[in-house]
Design a protein around this motif. Structure first.
Motif, PDB file in Angstrom:
ATOM      1  N   VAL A  54       3.594 -24.851 -31.191  1.00 36.87           N
ATOM      2  CA  VAL A  54       3.801 -23.495 -31.719  1.00 36.87           C
ATOM      3  C   VAL A  54       5.248 -23.270 -32.132  1.00 36.87           C
ATOM      4  O   VAL A  54       6.162 -24.001 -31.713  1.00 36.87           O
ATOM      5  CB  VAL A  54       3.399 -22.426 -30.668  1.00 36.87           C
ATOM      6  CG1 VAL A  54       1.930 -22.544 -30.334  1.00 36.87           C
ATOM      7  CG2 VAL A  54       4.259 -22.543 -29.411  1.00 36.87           C
ATOM      8  N   ASP A  55       5.449 -22.247 -32.973  1.00 35.70           N
ATOM      9  CA  ASP A  55       6.786 -21.827 -33.419  1.00 35.70           C
ATOM     10  C   ASP A  55       7.575 -22.946 -34.075  1.00 35.70           C
ATOM     11  O   ASP A  55       8.800 -23.026 -33.925  1.00 35.70           O
ATOM     12  CB  ASP A  55       7.586 -21.252 -32.246  1.00 35.70           C
ATOM     13  CG  ASP A  55       7.160 -19.828 -31.897  1.00 35.70           C
ATOM     14  OD1 ASP A  55       6.431 -19.238 -32.715  1.00 35.70           O
ATOM     15  OD2 ASP A  55       7.534 -19.323 -30.847  1.00 35.70           O
ATOM     16  N   THR A  56       6.905 -23.804 -34.806  1.00 40.98           N
ATOM     17  CA  THR A  56       7.612 -24.932 -35.466  1.00 40.98           C
ATOM     18  C   THR A  56       8.445 -24.461 -36.659  1.00 40.98           C
ATOM     19  O   THR A  56       9.318 -25.192 -37.115  1.00 40.98           O
ATOM     20  CB  THR A  56       6.615 -25.997 -35.945  1.00 40.98           C
ATOM     21  OG1 THR A  56       5.628 -25.356 -36.769  1.00 40.98           O
ATOM     22  CG2 THR A  56       5.919 -26.647 -34.762  1.00 40.98           C
ATOM     23  N   CYS A  57       8.175 -23.243 -37.143  1.00 40.93           N
ATOM     24  CA  CYS A  57       8.911 -22.749 -38.305  1.00 40.93           C
ATOM     25  C   CYS A  57      10.173 -22.000 -37.891  1.00 40.93           C
ATOM     26  O   CYS A  57      10.972 -21.579 -38.737  1.00 40.93           O
ATOM     27  CB  CYS A  57       8.019 -21.854 -39.164  1.00 40.93           C
ATOM     28  SG  CYS A  57       7.430 -20.397 -38.297  1.00 40.93           S
ATOM     29  N   ARG A  58      10.335 -21.815 -36.588  1.00 41.05           N
ATOM     30  CA  ARG A  58      11.494 -21.037 -36.123  1.00 41.05           C
ATOM     31  C   ARG A  58      12.629 -21.964 -35.733  1.00 41.05           C
ATOM     32  O   ARG A  58      12.430 -22.964 -35.062  1.00 41.05           O
ATOM     33  CB  ARG A  58      11.082 -20.179 -34.924  1.00 41.05           C
ATOM     34  CG  ARG A  58      12.104 -19.134 -34.579  1.00 41.05           C
ATOM     35  CD  ARG A  58      11.545 -18.094 -33.637  1.00 41.05           C
ATOM     36  NE  ARG A  58      11.136 -18.650 -32.364  1.00 41.05           N
ATOM     37  CZ  ARG A  58      10.652 -17.942 -31.368  1.00 41.05           C
ATOM     38  NH1 ARG A  58      10.510 -16.649 -31.517  1.00 41.05           N
ATOM     39  NH2 ARG A  58      10.309 -18.491 -30.222  1.00 41.05           N
ATOM     40  N   ILE A  59      13.833 -21.631 -36.179  1.00 44.68           N
ATOM     41  CA  ILE A  59      15.008 -22.465 -35.881  1.00 44.68           C
ATOM     42  C   ILE A  59      15.672 -21.951 -34.604  1.00 44.68           C
ATOM     43  O   ILE A  59      15.890 -20.782 -34.450  1.00 44.68           O
ATOM     44  CB  ILE A  59      16.024 -22.422 -37.052  1.00 44.68           C
ATOM     45  CG1 ILE A  59      15.378 -22.974 -38.310  1.00 44.68           C
ATOM     46  CG2 ILE A  59      17.268 -23.205 -36.694  1.00 44.68           C
ATOM     47  CD1 ILE A  59      16.237 -22.907 -39.536  1.00 44.68           C
TER      48      ILE A  59
END
Length: 199
Positions: free
Chosen positions: A194-199
């Motif tokens: 999850v949250d792979t698009c968040r840096i």
């Protein structure tokens, strides 16, 4: 996961005191020790013992009844029974041991059953059993209720080794939430990143 009644465990170091059932029992102990602790009392009222909603809590506040010694207020029988229980335990706490106090809460009320049903998994029961063992361990050292609460707030919650009980995958159908680092070397039939698009 909780919203959709999916049982899960957060596998992280130092997460034991973040478990909702542990927060709930600590709030009960805080109110017993200090009946004027309104924040802890609100936590108890929101726990499975009463499961009050925000509007019901607001109604209590408007009646100036966020106090276990309040008598003349309109509310459910569950709230009035809880207030009586907390008053009784507050009165008894000065005359019984810490071991006797935790046993009264766990085994002479519906607390354990309600917490386990609310969480809908065996994790809550395992955590409460661990909490009981920690209390009994400190009780054997002569700790009072105030000393136990002081210890947990100032030392226990900062102990990164104090994690929730790990349940065996073979025995429990449960989602495990963990970091990538924590999952190294493990195998699972289904893995969700999850949250792979968040840096």
């Amino acid at each position: 996961l909780k919203r959709f009644d999916i049982p899960y465990i957060l596998e992280a170091s130092g997460n034991f005191y973040q478990a909702q059932e542990v927060i709930d029992i600590l709030n009960i102990l805080k109110v017993i020790y200090d009946p004027q602790d309104k924040l802890a009392l609100i936590g108890v009222l929101r726990s499975p013992l009463c499961a009050m909603k925000d509007e019901e809590l607001l109604d209590l506040w408007q009646q100036d009844a966020l106090n276990i010694f309040s008598n003349n207020f309109k509310s459910s029988k569950a709230v009035k029974d809880l207030y009586k229980l907390l008053r009784d335990l507050n009165k008894e706490a000065a005359h019984i041991t810490l071991k006797e106090l935790i046993e009264k809460i766990f085994y002479k009320t519906d607390f354990m059953i309600l917490e386990t049903l609310a969480c809908k998994n065996e994790q809550a029961l395992a955590n409460l059993n661990k909490f009981e063992r920690l209390v009994l361990e400190n009780a054997s050292k002569g700790f009072t209720l105030s000393q136990l609460l002081f210890y947990i707030e100032n030392f226990g919650k900062k102990d990164q080794k104090e994690s929730q009980i790990t349940l065996s995958e073979e025995n429990f159908d449960i989602v495990k939430v963990m970091t990538i680092h924590k999952s190294k070397g493990l195998e699972s039939p289904v893995v969700i990143l999850v949250d792979t698009c968040r840096i």
